[in-house]
Enzyme design. Structure first.
Site, PDB file in Angstrom:
ATOM      1  CD  GLU A 268      -2.489  -1.143   2.774  1.00 23.21           C
ATOM      2  OE1 GLU A 268      -2.060  -0.403   3.681  1.00 23.21           O
ATOM      3  OE2 GLU A 268      -3.426  -1.918   2.937  1.00 23.21           O
ATOM      4  CE1 TYR A 311       2.934  14.542  10.424  1.00 21.30           C
ATOM      5  CE2 TYR A 311       3.231  15.032   8.098  1.00 21.30           C
ATOM      6  CZ  TYR A 311       2.486  14.480   9.119  1.00 21.30           C
ATOM      7  OH  TYR A 311       1.306  13.858   8.813  1.00 21.30           O
ATOM      8  CB  CYS A 337      -3.312  34.692  11.609  1.00 22.29           C
ATOM      9  SG  CYS A 337      -3.120  36.357  12.157  1.00 22.29           S
ATOM     10  CD  GLU A 338      -1.729  29.006  13.916  1.00 29.58           C
ATOM     11  OE1 GLU A 338      -0.825  28.569  14.657  1.00 29.58           O
ATOM     12  OE2 GLU A 338      -2.934  28.825  14.120  1.00 29.58           O
TER      13      GLU A 338
HETATM   14  C1  LIG Z   1      -2.907   1.697   6.303  1.00 30.17           C
HETATM   15  C2  LIG Z   1      -1.988   2.540   5.520  1.00 30.17           C
HETATM   16  N1  LIG Z   1      -1.494   2.063   4.368  1.00 30.17           N
HETATM   17  C3  LIG Z   1      -0.678   2.791   3.599  1.00 30.17           C
HETATM   18  C4  LIG Z   1      -0.287   4.068   3.960  1.00 30.17           C
HETATM   19  C5  LIG Z   1       0.615   4.827   3.043  1.00 30.17           C
HETATM   20  O1  LIG Z   1       1.821   5.179   3.617  1.00 30.17           O
HETATM   21  P1  LIG Z   1       2.943   5.841   2.693  1.00 30.17           P
HETATM   22  O2  LIG Z   1       2.340   7.020   2.054  1.00 30.17           O
HETATM   23  O3  LIG Z   1       4.043   6.201   3.627  1.00 30.17           O
HETATM   24  O4  LIG Z   1       3.375   4.802   1.711  1.00 30.17           O
HETATM   25  C6  LIG Z   1      -0.758   4.609   5.149  1.00 30.17           C
HETATM   26  C7  LIG Z   1      -0.356   5.956   5.552  1.00 30.17           C
HETATM   27  O5  LIG Z   1      -0.640   6.475   6.576  1.00 30.17           O
HETATM   28  C8  LIG Z   1      -1.634   3.830   5.958  1.00 30.17           C
HETATM   29  O6  LIG Z   1      -2.120   4.296   7.098  1.00 30.17           O
END
Ligand SMILES: Cc1ncc(COP(=O)(O)O)c(C=O)c1O
Length: 408
Positions: A268, A311, A337-338
Site C-alpha cells: 500500500e 512534522y 496568522c500563525e
Molecule cells: C494503512 C496505511 N497504508 C498505507 C499508507 C501509506 O503510507 P505511505 O504514504 O508512507 O506509503 C498509510 C499511511 O498512513 C496507511 O495508514
C-alpha cells in the site's frame, strides 16, 4: 536491477514553464508530472512482480492522478467511505479496493461493504459489528506487531503507543469472533508507518506477519502496508527499490512454498507513488528584513502544505528567476496568522524579489490532500503536466466554495 527512485522537478518544470503556468492558472497551484507518476508506478510493478499494489490514495486523491494510477494497473488503499466512492468513480473495480479505516462508524462499514471493497479491521468490537451486519463476509485483520517506524512520531502506526491494529494476544479472540459470525479471515494486514528507509526494519515486521499467517489456514492476502521512504533532503539516499523487491518477493515465495493455497502479497505505498511527481508553486508577495532574519512571504503556506509546520519536514525549494545576489539565511513564510506558518527555514540562497515564483519540491504526497481553509483561504488549483501539454485538473476554490454556509 537498479530502479531510479528520485527525480527532481527541474526535468519537467523549469523557470519558463512555471512562469507560463502561473500566468495561465494563477498562483498558488500544485503541479504534477504525469511522466514521474507513471515511472513510479512502473518501478513498483517491476520491483514486486505478482504483488497487488494498492496505492494509498490518502496521499493524493486528485481524480486525474487516480485514473492514471489505475491505468498503470495499481489498485487503491482507502480510509473513508468517500475515498472508496471516489475510487469507484475513477474506475477502480471493487476487488482492486481495500479499506483500512480507523474507528469506522457503522454507516461507513455499510457503505464500504456495499461498494464491495476488502476490509481491514483492527478492533474486536468492529469485528462484532461487521459480523452482525455481514455474516459470512471475507475480512482481513490489521495487526500491530509492535514494530513501527517513520519520519516523525505522528506517522508511526505500530508499536505500544499506536491506536492502530490488533495485538497478537487479541488474535485468538478476533478469530473466535469471526468464526461466530462466519466471517472468513482471508487476510492479515499491517502498516508500520510512513517514510521508512530501513529495509531491515520493514522486513522484520513482514517476517513477524508471515510467522503469524503461517498458523492461519485460508490466508489469501499478506498485506504488508506501505511506508517506503522518499528522500527530501539532499543528504538522504533513495531506497534501493530493487533490493526491497527481491527481499520481499523471496520471503513470499518461501512462505507460499509451505502452503497448498498460495497467498498474494499486497502493498500500500502512497508517498512513493506521488511525492516526487508534485510541486507547489507560489508567488513571492513580500520580502521583509527584520534584525535577524530575511522573511520571504508567499501566497501559500501551512494551509496548502502543512508538512513543515506539522512534522518540521524539510522540502527542497527554489525561486524563479534565479537571482545572483549574495546568499542569505532566508525564511519562507505564508499568509496564515500563525508563527508556525513556515514553508522553509534557514535556507542560504540569494534573496528573491517580490513577484518571483517559489517552487516547493516533493509536494505531491500529503500536500493538497492535507490542505485546509484556515483563515478562510481557498485551496489552490492543481495542474497536470504531460509531455508538452498542461491542463488544470482541479480549479482553485472560490469564495462560495469555501464558505458554503446558509446564512450569507
Ligand atoms: C494503512 C496505511 N497504508 C498505507 C499508507 C501509506 O503510507 P505511505 O504514504 O508512507 O506509503 C498509510 C499511511 O498512513 C496507511 O495508514
Amino acid at each position: 536491477m537498479t530502479v531510479v527512485t528520485n527525480e527532481t522537478w527541474e526535468s519537467w518544470l523549469g523557470p519558463r514553464r512555471s512562469a507560463r503556468l502561473a500566468e495561465r492558472y494563477g498562483t498558488p497551484f500544485y503541479g504534477y508530472s504525469a511522466r514521474v507518476l507513471r515511472n513510479r508506478c512502473r518501478a513498483l510493478r517491476r520491483a514486486f512482480p505478482g504483488a497487488l499494489i494498492q496505492y494509498a490514495m490518502k496521499a493524493n486523491s486528485n481524480p486525474a492522478l487516480l485514473r492514471m494510477i489505475r491505468g498503470q494497473k495499481l489498485g487503491v488503499d482507502t480510509v473513508s467511505a468517500w475515498e472508496v466512492q471516489l475510487a469507484r468513480e475513477c474506475g477502480f473495480r471493487p476487488r482492486a479496493i481495500v479499506y483500512s479505516g480507523s474507528n469506522p462508524s457503522v454507516e461507513e462499514l455499510r457503505a464500504v461493504h456495499r461498494a464491495g471493497a476488502m476490509v481491514n479491521l483492527d478492533a474486536l468490537s468492529a469485528l462484532h459489528r461487521y459480523g452482525k451486519l455481514f455474516r459470512g463476509a471475507p475480512v482481513s485483520l490489521r495487526l500491530n506487531l509492535e514494530i513501527g517506524g517513520g519520519h516523525h512520531p505522528h506517522v508511526v502506526t505500530a508499536g505500544p503507543d499506536s491506536k492502530f491494529g490488533l495485538s497478537p494476544e487479541e488474535l485468538p479472540e478476533a478469530r473466535a469472533i469471526a468464526a461466530r459470525y462466519g466471517l472468513k479471515v482471508i487476510g492479515l494486514h499491517q502498516h508500520i508507518g510512513s517514510g521508512v528507509f530501513e529495509l531491515a526494519l520493514w522486513l522484520e515486521a513482514m517476517d513477524a506477519l508471515l510467522e503469524i499467517a503461517a498458523a492461519i489456514p485460508g490466508i489469501e492476502r499478506i498485506d504488508a502496508g506501505g511506508g517506503f521512504g522518499v528522500p527530501y533532503r539532499p543528504e538522504e539516499q533513495a531506497i534501493e527499490l530493487g533490493d526491497w523487491g527481491r527481499a520481499v518477493t523471496a520471503r513470499m515465495a518461501a512462505f507460499n512454498a509451505q502452503r497448498t493455497k498460495k497467498a498474494r502479497l499486497v502493498l500500500e505505498p502512497g508517498r512513493f507513488v506521488v511525492c516526487e511527481a508534485g510541486v507547489l508553486v507560489a508567488r513571492v508577495t513580500t520580502v521583509k528584513r527584520t534584525r535577524d532574519r530575511v522573511f520571504v512571504g508567499v501566497d501559500s503556506g501551512m494551509h496548502h502544505l502543512i508538512r513543515p509546520a506539522l512534522y518540521q519536514s524539510w522540502h527542497p525549494i527554489d525561486f524563479y528567476p534565479h537571482r545572483t545576489g549574495t546568499p542569505e539565511r532566508v525564511f519562507v513564510v505564508g499568509p496564515i496568522c500563525e508563527s508556525g506558518d513556515v514553508i522553509a527555514e534557514e535556507r542560504m540562497m540569494p534573496v528573491p524579489e517580490e513577484g518571483d515564483l517559489l517552487v516547493v519540491g516533493n509536494a505531491g504526497a500529503y500536500g493538497y490532500a492535507m490542505a485546509s481553509h484556515y483563515n478562510l483561504r481557498a485551496r489552490p488549483a492543481e495542474v497536470l503536466v504531460d509531455g508538452d501539454r498542461a491542463r488544470e485538473v482541479r480549479k482553485r476554490e472560490t469564495y462560495r466554495d469555501v464558505v458554503r454556509a446558509r446564512d450569507v
